[in-house]
Design a protein around this motif. Structure first.
Motif, mmCIF file in Angstrom:
data_model
loop_
_atom_site.group_PDB
_atom_site.id
_atom_site.type_symbol
_atom_site.label_atom_id
_atom_site.label_comp_id
_atom_site.label_asym_id
_atom_site.label_seq_id
_atom_site.Cartn_x
_atom_site.Cartn_y
_atom_site.Cartn_z
ATOM 1 N N VAL A 40 41.410 9.414 -78.025
ATOM 2 C CA VAL A 40 40.162 8.890 -77.798
ATOM 3 C C VAL A 40 39.619 7.645 -78.206
ATOM 4 N N ARG A 41 40.029 7.614 -79.718
ATOM 5 C CA ARG A 41 39.549 6.298 -80.367
ATOM 6 C C ARG A 41 40.380 5.190 -79.623
ATOM 7 N N GLY A 42 41.716 5.526 -79.417
ATOM 8 C CA GLY A 42 42.594 4.437 -78.730
ATOM 9 C C GLY A 42 42.005 4.072 -77.338
ATOM 10 N N ALA A 43 41.453 4.959 -76.658
ATOM 11 C CA ALA A 43 40.998 4.887 -75.332
ATOM 12 C C ALA A 43 39.781 3.905 -75.312
ATOM 13 N N VAL A 44 38.942 4.316 -76.411
ATOM 14 C CA VAL A 44 37.609 3.457 -76.667
ATOM 15 C C VAL A 44 38.025 1.908 -76.885
ATOM 16 N N ASP A 45 39.043 1.803 -78.034
ATOM 17 C CA ASP A 45 39.310 0.553 -78.324
ATOM 18 C C ASP A 45 39.862 -0.159 -77.064
ATOM 19 N N CYS A 46 40.553 0.304 -76.120
ATOM 20 C CA CYS A 46 41.022 -0.403 -74.952
ATOM 21 C C CYS A 46 40.139 -0.745 -73.933
ATOM 22 N N TYR A 47 39.001 0.314 -73.816
ATOM 23 C CA TYR A 47 37.936 0.107 -72.869
ATOM 24 C C TYR A 47 37.036 -1.190 -73.068
ATOM 25 N N PHE A 48 36.692 -1.142 -74.374
ATOM 26 C CA PHE A 48 35.738 -2.174 -74.866
ATOM 27 C C PHE A 48 36.330 -3.080 -75.590
ATOM 28 N N ASP A 49 36.203 -4.544 -74.902
ATOM 29 C CA ASP A 49 36.745 -5.625 -75.238
ATOM 30 C C ASP A 49 35.461 -6.390 -76.066
ATOM 31 N N GLU A 50 35.937 -7.513 -76.633
ATOM 32 C CA GLU A 50 34.980 -8.344 -77.729
ATOM 33 C C GLU A 50 33.814 -8.783 -77.088
ATOM 34 N N THR A 51 33.722 -8.794 -75.489
ATOM 35 C CA THR A 51 32.397 -9.086 -74.741
ATOM 36 C C THR A 51 31.309 -8.245 -74.655
ATOM 37 N N MET A 52 31.907 -6.890 -74.889
ATOM 38 C CA MET A 52 30.939 -5.600 -74.555
ATOM 39 C C MET A 52 30.671 -4.994 -75.723
ATOM 40 N N PRO A 53 29.276 -4.554 -75.905
ATOM 41 C CA PRO A 53 28.878 -3.776 -77.082
ATOM 42 C C PRO A 53 29.500 -2.474 -77.245
ATOM 43 N N ARG A 54 30.003 -2.423 -78.367
ATOM 44 C CA ARG A 54 30.992 -1.047 -78.695
ATOM 45 C C ARG A 54 29.911 0.046 -79.431
#
Length: 70
Positions: A40-54
């Protein structure tokens, strides 16, 4: 966004877990809870890039279905 919620279900036959983010196209699977948390942590890291609020928090919501024979 302060948190993202994943709906987690356990496979009755295989015993593995699957998780899907509510409102986002993020899905992952694992054989154990420890592996699921890492996936889940890895999937969230892949989905949200630096232009998106995490999200600041990841919430796992466990759903359990029970089927009774009538």
């Amino acid at each position: 966004m302060t948190e993202i919620i994943f709906e987690v279900t356990e496979a009755e036959v295989d015993g593995g877990f699957s998780a899907s983010a509510l409102g986002h196209g993020i899905h992952t699977e694992a054989d154990s809870l420890e592996e699921l948390r890492a996936n889940v942590r890895g999937a969230v890291d892949c989905y949200f890039d630096e232009t998106m609020p995490r999200p600041k928090l990841i919430r796992l919501h466990f759903v359990r279905d029970e089927v009774l024979v009538a």
